[in-house]
Design an enzyme around this catalytic site. Structure first.
Site, PDB file in Angstrom:
ATOM      1  N   THR A  20       5.288  10.470  17.206  1.00 17.69           N
ATOM      2  CA  THR A  20       5.956  10.448  18.426  1.00 17.69           C
ATOM      3  C   THR A  20       7.069  10.579  17.987  1.00 17.69           C
ATOM      4  O   THR A  20       8.337  11.147  18.556  1.00 17.69           O
ATOM      5  CB  THR A  20       4.712   9.754  19.599  1.00 17.69           C
ATOM      6  OG1 THR A  20       3.637  10.117  18.969  1.00 17.69           O
ATOM      7  CG2 THR A  20       6.125  10.240  20.165  1.00 17.69           C
ATOM      8  N   GLU A  23       7.821  -2.509  12.498  1.00 24.78           N
ATOM      9  CA  GLU A  23       8.006  -2.006  13.501  1.00 24.78           C
ATOM     10  C   GLU A  23       8.217  -3.350  14.632  1.00 24.78           C
ATOM     11  O   GLU A  23       9.203  -3.681  14.970  1.00 24.78           O
ATOM     12  CB  GLU A  23       6.704  -1.632  13.921  1.00 24.78           C
ATOM     13  CG  GLU A  23       6.932   0.266  13.433  1.00 24.78           C
ATOM     14  CD  GLU A  23       5.439   0.673  13.134  1.00 24.78           C
ATOM     15  OE1 GLU A  23       5.022   0.274  14.119  1.00 24.78           O
ATOM     16  OE2 GLU A  23       5.209   2.309  13.709  1.00 24.78           O
ATOM     17  N   GLY A  48       0.286   0.234  14.562  1.00 22.27           N
ATOM     18  CA  GLY A  48      -0.219  -0.066  13.167  1.00 22.27           C
ATOM     19  C   GLY A  48      -1.145   0.864  12.458  1.00 22.27           C
ATOM     20  O   GLY A  48      -1.505   1.291  10.966  1.00 22.27           O
TER      21      GLY A  48
HETATM   22  O1  DER Z   1       2.106   3.105  12.830  1.00 19.00           O
HETATM   23  C1  DER Z   1       2.403   2.935  14.327  1.00 19.00           C
HETATM   24  O2  DER Z   1       2.730   1.693  14.302  1.00 19.00           O
HETATM   25  C2  DER Z   1       2.865   4.245  14.923  1.00 19.00           C
HETATM   26  O3  DER Z   1       4.272   3.184  15.227  1.00 19.00           O
HETATM   27  C3  DER Z   1       2.080   4.531  15.677  1.00 19.00           C
HETATM   28  O4  DER Z   1       1.510   3.147  16.440  1.00 19.00           O
HETATM   29  C4  DER Z   1       2.186   5.686  16.204  1.00 19.00           C
HETATM   30  O5  DER Z   1       1.940   6.449  15.411  1.00 19.00           O
HETATM   31  P1  DER Z   1       1.934   8.271  16.347  1.00 19.00           P
HETATM   32  O6  DER Z   1       3.337   7.957  17.149  1.00 19.00           O
HETATM   33  O7  DER Z   1       1.723   8.714  15.301  1.00 19.00           O
HETATM   34  O8  DER Z   1       0.866   8.317  17.025  1.00 19.00           O
END
Ligand code: DER
Length: 233
Positions: A33, A109, A101
């Site tokens: 995203t 993060e 995660g």
């Molecule tokens: O790994 C992470 O924390 C990412 O931010 C995940 O939580 C969200 O990934 P996506 O935007 O591909 O759904």
């Protein structure tokens, strides 16, 4: 298409509402995203006179996004205070607590989110939940020290969890994070008190970070199926 369009709408809206000429240091999350956040940032840098001084990454992937977008890459130790950080989430509850995660990046993060004056979550409609663990069924991602993953799994089971070591798909053996650690996904079912669970998990020796981001997000943008964006504070 629907989901990608929802991710884009949420990301563009979030960038447009939280980045202006006064924004200098931006945290860039990881996953699919946040790619749309970087797209929008790059578009606006070209079109407006933004004064972005530094973009702080949260993974190798995030670093690549910043470099490929021609944005200024910098280190958290050069900019320990971040104006605003943008990142995705796997699930967000009614109090904006998150499970993160899914991409195995939650350690860096959380460091960037914690250093940000404002932590903005961008997601599609699938992530919008009342209670954690109701939509996201893959468990709480935990970054663990490889030499202790078996005893840690034992402790997680004793706590009522169902821990699974995350195995790589395109590499033999377990997923190894950008920090050289393993990931255990521990399913605890519905998580009505994520703060209490996070405190239990983070105190287990060898668990270096959890994917529970409690009381960290200031606002969350959810792209809908119909092109609308829901904003929750
Ligand atoms: O790994 C992470 O924390 C990412 O931010 C995940 O939580 C969200 O990934 P996506 O935007 O591909 O759904």
């Amino acid at each position: 298409l629907l989901v990608n369009e929802a991710k884009r709408q949420a990301s563009y809206t979030a960038i447009d509402e939280h980045v202006d000429a006064t924004t200098k240091v931006i945290g860039i999350g990881s996953g699919s995203t946040v790619i749309f956040c970087v797209d929008r940032l790059a578009q606006r840098v070209k079109r407006e006179n933004l004064h972005i001084v530094a973009c702080i990454p949260t993974s190798f992937q995030s670093k690549q996004l910043i470099i490929e977008a021609g944005l200024p890459l910098a280190d958290l130790n050069q900019h320990p205070i971040i104006d605003v950080a943008f990142d995705g989430a796997d699930e967000v509850d009614s109090s904006l607590n998150c499970i993160k995660g899914g991409g195995a990046c939650q350690l860096q993060e959380k460091l960037v989110a914690a250093a940000a004056k404002k932590f903005v979550v961008v997601a599609d409609y699938r992530k919008d939940a009342e209670v954690l663990g109701t939509q996201w069924k893959a468990g709480v991602p935990l970054e663990v020290i490889p030499m202790a993953y078996v005893p840690i799994m034992g402790t997680l089971k004793a706590l009522g969890g169902n821990p699974v070591l995350r195995m790589a798909l395109r590499k033999a053996g377990p997923v190894v994070t950008d920090n050289g650690n393993f990931v255990i996904d521990a399913d605890f079912g519905e998580i009505k008190d994520p703060i209490a669970l996070d405190q239990k998990l983070i105190s287990i020796p060898g668990i270096v970070e959890t994917g529970l981001f409690c009381r960290m997000a200031s606002v969350a943008y959810f792209g809908g199926k119909d092109g609308t964006v829901i904003v929750r504070k």
